[in-house]
Design a protein around this motif. Structure first.
Motif, PDB file in Angstrom:
ATOM      1  N   ARG A  75       0.829  -1.205   0.000  1.00 11.62           N
ATOM      2  CA  ARG A  75       0.000   0.000   0.000  1.00 11.62           C
ATOM      3  C   ARG A  75       0.868   1.262   0.000  1.00 11.62           C
ATOM      4  O   ARG A  75       0.520   2.274  -0.618  1.00 11.62           O
ATOM      5  CB  ARG A  75      -0.969  -0.018   1.172  1.00 11.62           C
ATOM      6  CG  ARG A  75      -2.083  -1.063   0.998  1.00 11.62           C
ATOM      7  CD  ARG A  75      -2.982  -1.123   2.214  1.00 11.62           C
ATOM      8  NE  ARG A  75      -3.715   0.119   2.381  1.00 11.62           N
ATOM      9  CZ  ARG A  75      -4.921   0.365   1.863  1.00 11.62           C
ATOM     10  NH1 ARG A  75      -5.520  -0.551   1.117  1.00 11.62           N
ATOM     11  NH2 ARG A  75      -5.528   1.510   2.078  1.00 11.62           N
ATOM     12  N   ALA A  79       1.113   4.188  -2.923  1.00 16.10           N
ATOM     13  CA  ALA A  79       1.051   5.626  -2.641  1.00 16.10           C
ATOM     14  C   ALA A  79       2.241   6.358  -3.259  1.00 16.10           C
ATOM     15  O   ALA A  79       2.072   7.450  -3.826  1.00 16.10           O
ATOM     16  CB  ALA A  79       1.028   5.851  -1.131  1.00 16.10           C
ATOM     17  N   THR A  82       1.720   6.744  -6.894  1.00 14.04           N
ATOM     18  CA  THR A  82       0.634   7.670  -7.229  1.00 14.04           C
ATOM     19  C   THR A  82       1.010   9.131  -7.002  1.00 14.04           C
ATOM     20  O   THR A  82       0.690  10.002  -7.829  1.00 14.04           O
ATOM     21  CB  THR A  82      -0.620   7.340  -6.391  1.00 14.04           C
ATOM     22  OG1 THR A  82      -1.012   5.986  -6.628  1.00 14.04           O
ATOM     23  CG2 THR A  82      -1.767   8.272  -6.737  1.00 14.04           C
ATOM     24  N   PHE A  83       1.718   9.411  -5.901  1.00 13.82           N
ATOM     25  CA  PHE A  83       1.857  10.808  -5.479  1.00 13.82           C
ATOM     26  C   PHE A  83       3.266  11.408  -5.645  1.00 13.82           C
ATOM     27  O   PHE A  83       3.425  12.614  -5.453  1.00 13.82           O
ATOM     28  CB  PHE A  83       1.434  10.949  -4.014  1.00 13.82           C
ATOM     29  CG  PHE A  83      -0.015  10.633  -3.792  1.00 13.82           C
ATOM     30  CD1 PHE A  83      -1.010  11.463  -4.280  1.00 13.82           C
ATOM     31  CD2 PHE A  83      -0.395   9.493  -3.098  1.00 13.82           C
ATOM     32  CE1 PHE A  83      -2.353  11.166  -4.082  1.00 13.82           C
ATOM     33  CE2 PHE A  83      -1.727   9.185  -2.886  1.00 13.82           C
ATOM     34  CZ  PHE A  83      -2.712  10.019  -3.389  1.00 13.82           C
ATOM     35  N   GLU A  95       0.813  15.843   0.502  1.00 10.89           N
ATOM     36  CA  GLU A  95       0.227  14.509   0.389  1.00 10.89           C
ATOM     37  C   GLU A  95       0.677  13.565   1.507  1.00 10.89           C
ATOM     38  O   GLU A  95       0.413  12.365   1.451  1.00 10.89           O
ATOM     39  CB  GLU A  95       0.605  13.881  -0.966  1.00 10.89           C
ATOM     40  CG  GLU A  95       0.212  14.701  -2.178  1.00 10.89           C
ATOM     41  CD  GLU A  95      -1.291  14.778  -2.387  1.00 10.89           C
ATOM     42  OE1 GLU A  95      -2.036  14.133  -1.628  1.00 10.89           O
ATOM     43  OE2 GLU A  95      -1.726  15.488  -3.311  1.00 10.89           O
ATOM     44  N   LYS A  96       1.334  14.102   2.538  1.00  8.24           N
ATOM     45  CA  LYS A  96       1.858  13.223   3.587  1.00  8.24           C
ATOM     46  C   LYS A  96       0.740  12.501   4.343  1.00  8.24           C
ATOM     47  O   LYS A  96       0.931  11.374   4.820  1.00  8.24           O
ATOM     48  CB  LYS A  96       2.735  14.008   4.559  1.00  8.24           C
ATOM     49  CG  LYS A  96       1.995  15.034   5.399  1.00  8.24           C
ATOM     50  CD  LYS A  96       2.929  15.734   6.373  1.00  8.24           C
ATOM     51  CE  LYS A  96       2.165  16.733   7.231  1.00  8.24           C
ATOM     52  NZ  LYS A  96       3.060  17.420   8.200  1.00  8.24           N
ATOM     53  N   ASP A  97      -0.433  13.145   4.449  1.00  2.66           N
ATOM     54  CA  ASP A  97      -1.550  12.494   5.135  1.00  2.66           C
ATOM     55  C   ASP A  97      -2.005  11.237   4.409  1.00  2.66           C
ATOM     56  O   ASP A  97      -2.595  10.335   5.022  1.00  2.66           O
ATOM     57  CB  ASP A  97      -2.725  13.457   5.275  1.00  2.66           C
ATOM     58  CG  ASP A  97      -2.464  14.556   6.295  1.00  2.66           C
ATOM     59  OD1 ASP A  97      -1.509  14.396   7.087  1.00  2.66           O
ATOM     60  OD2 ASP A  97      -3.192  15.552   6.304  1.00  2.66           O
ATOM     61  N   LYS A  98      -1.733  11.165   3.111  1.00  7.20           N
ATOM     62  CA  LYS A  98      -2.095   9.960   2.357  1.00  7.20           C
ATOM     63  C   LYS A  98      -1.291   8.761   2.862  1.00  7.20           C
ATOM     64  O   LYS A  98      -1.813   7.640   2.920  1.00  7.20           O
ATOM     65  CB  LYS A  98      -1.821  10.185   0.869  1.00  7.20           C
ATOM     66  CG  LYS A  98      -2.640  11.299   0.218  1.00  7.20           C
ATOM     67  CD  LYS A  98      -4.105  10.936   0.124  1.00  7.20           C
ATOM     68  CE  LYS A  98      -4.864  11.819  -0.854  1.00  7.20           C
ATOM     69  NZ  LYS A  98      -4.685  13.251  -0.677  1.00  7.20           N
ATOM     70  N   LYS A 101      -2.869   7.574   6.099  1.00  6.02           N
ATOM     71  CA  LYS A 101      -4.111   6.847   5.829  1.00  6.02           C
ATOM     72  C   LYS A 101      -3.822   5.450   5.289  1.00  6.02           C
ATOM     73  O   LYS A 101      -4.518   4.478   5.627  1.00  6.02           O
ATOM     74  CB  LYS A 101      -4.964   7.623   4.832  1.00  6.02           C
ATOM     75  CG  LYS A 101      -6.352   7.022   4.615  1.00  6.02           C
ATOM     76  CD  LYS A 101      -7.195   7.872   3.690  1.00  6.02           C
ATOM     77  CE  LYS A 101      -8.638   7.367   3.628  1.00  6.02           C
ATOM     78  NZ  LYS A 101      -8.759   5.964   3.263  1.00  6.02           N
ATOM     79  N   VAL A 102      -2.816   5.348   4.463  1.00  2.74           N
ATOM     80  CA  VAL A 102      -2.424   4.045   3.917  1.00  2.74           C
ATOM     81  C   VAL A 102      -2.109   3.058   5.051  1.00  2.74           C
ATOM     82  O   VAL A 102      -2.551   1.905   5.036  1.00  2.74           O
ATOM     83  CB  VAL A 102      -1.205   4.204   2.986  1.00  2.74           C
ATOM     84  CG1 VAL A 102      -0.461   2.890   2.827  1.00  2.74           C
ATOM     85  CG2 VAL A 102      -1.649   4.714   1.629  1.00  2.74           C
TER      86      VAL A 102
END
Length: 207
Positions: A75, A79, A82-83, A95-98, A101-102
């Motif tokens: 996961r 990420a 993707t980012f 995008e660190k919060d992504k 969440k992962v």
């Protein structure tokens, strides 16, 4: 549920405890860990436990988990793919919060697979109490990236009343003896924290 015998019973309980532990540690490089941890529980008065084999088992578990829905490694890799900002060769701070969440949506590393029932890891660790995952570095170079991710995990080697009340534990004499040795003050087997760590690399390229 079961009867606590007087203190002299420690002489028979302790060897039987070790013998029964081998039912859960039949094969593989980790099968001797349970006896080392029993000795630690008997002699080290509750101090934390570490062993290189635990670190190896953790790393093997992380790298072999190929579930795209649950694996923290896969996961995180998705990420990154993707980012990552390929033009600026970085992972955007916005995008660190992504990444958080992962991790929260993943299944953290545990030893609850079928093979863990007999390779020694299910009986020594099984579930875990605390997991700390840190991204040590992320290097983006040309059309490739390399991330270094560190896992630090703690588990509690002991049985509480809720544990021994469950049928999956109290049906086995091994766990009933464990509970007595740990709880009856004449025996003095102290539960302790188990510490594990592993560092992995995640790599990928620009799609």
């Amino acid at each position: 549920m079961f009867t606590i015998k007087p203190s002299w019973a420690n002489r028979s309980y302790e060897p039987e405890f070790r013998d029964l532990s081998r039912l859960f540690s039949i094969y593989g490089p980790y099968k001797h860990l349970i006896e080392k941890m029993i000795t630690h529980m008997q002699n080290d008065n509750g101090t934390p436990f570490r062993d290189m084999l635990l670190d190896s088992a953790l790393k093997e578990q992380i790298l072999s988990d190929n579930s795209t829905e649950n694996s923290t490694r896969l996961r995180l890799e998705k990420a990154f793919n993707t980012f990552i900002d390929w033009e600026n060769k970085c992972y955007p701070a916005k995008e660190k919060d992504k990444l958080i969440k992962v991790i929260l949506d993943s299944k953290l590393p545990k030893f609850d697979r079928f093979q863990d029932n007999i390779n020694g890891m299910g009986i020594t660790v099984h579930d875990t109490w605390a997991t700390h995952i840190t991204m040590k570095s992320l290097q983006v170079d040309n059309d490739r990236y390399r991330a270094v991710v560190h896992y630090k995990i703690q588990d509690h080697f002991g049985l509480d009343i809720d544990d021994i009340s469950k049928f999956k534990f109290n049906q086995f004499r091994f766990f009933r003896i464990w509970f007595v040795l740990q709880r009856y003050n004449q025996f003095g087997f102290k539960p302790f924290m188990t510490n594990m760590k592993a560092t992995i690399e995640i790599t990928g390229d620009r799609k």
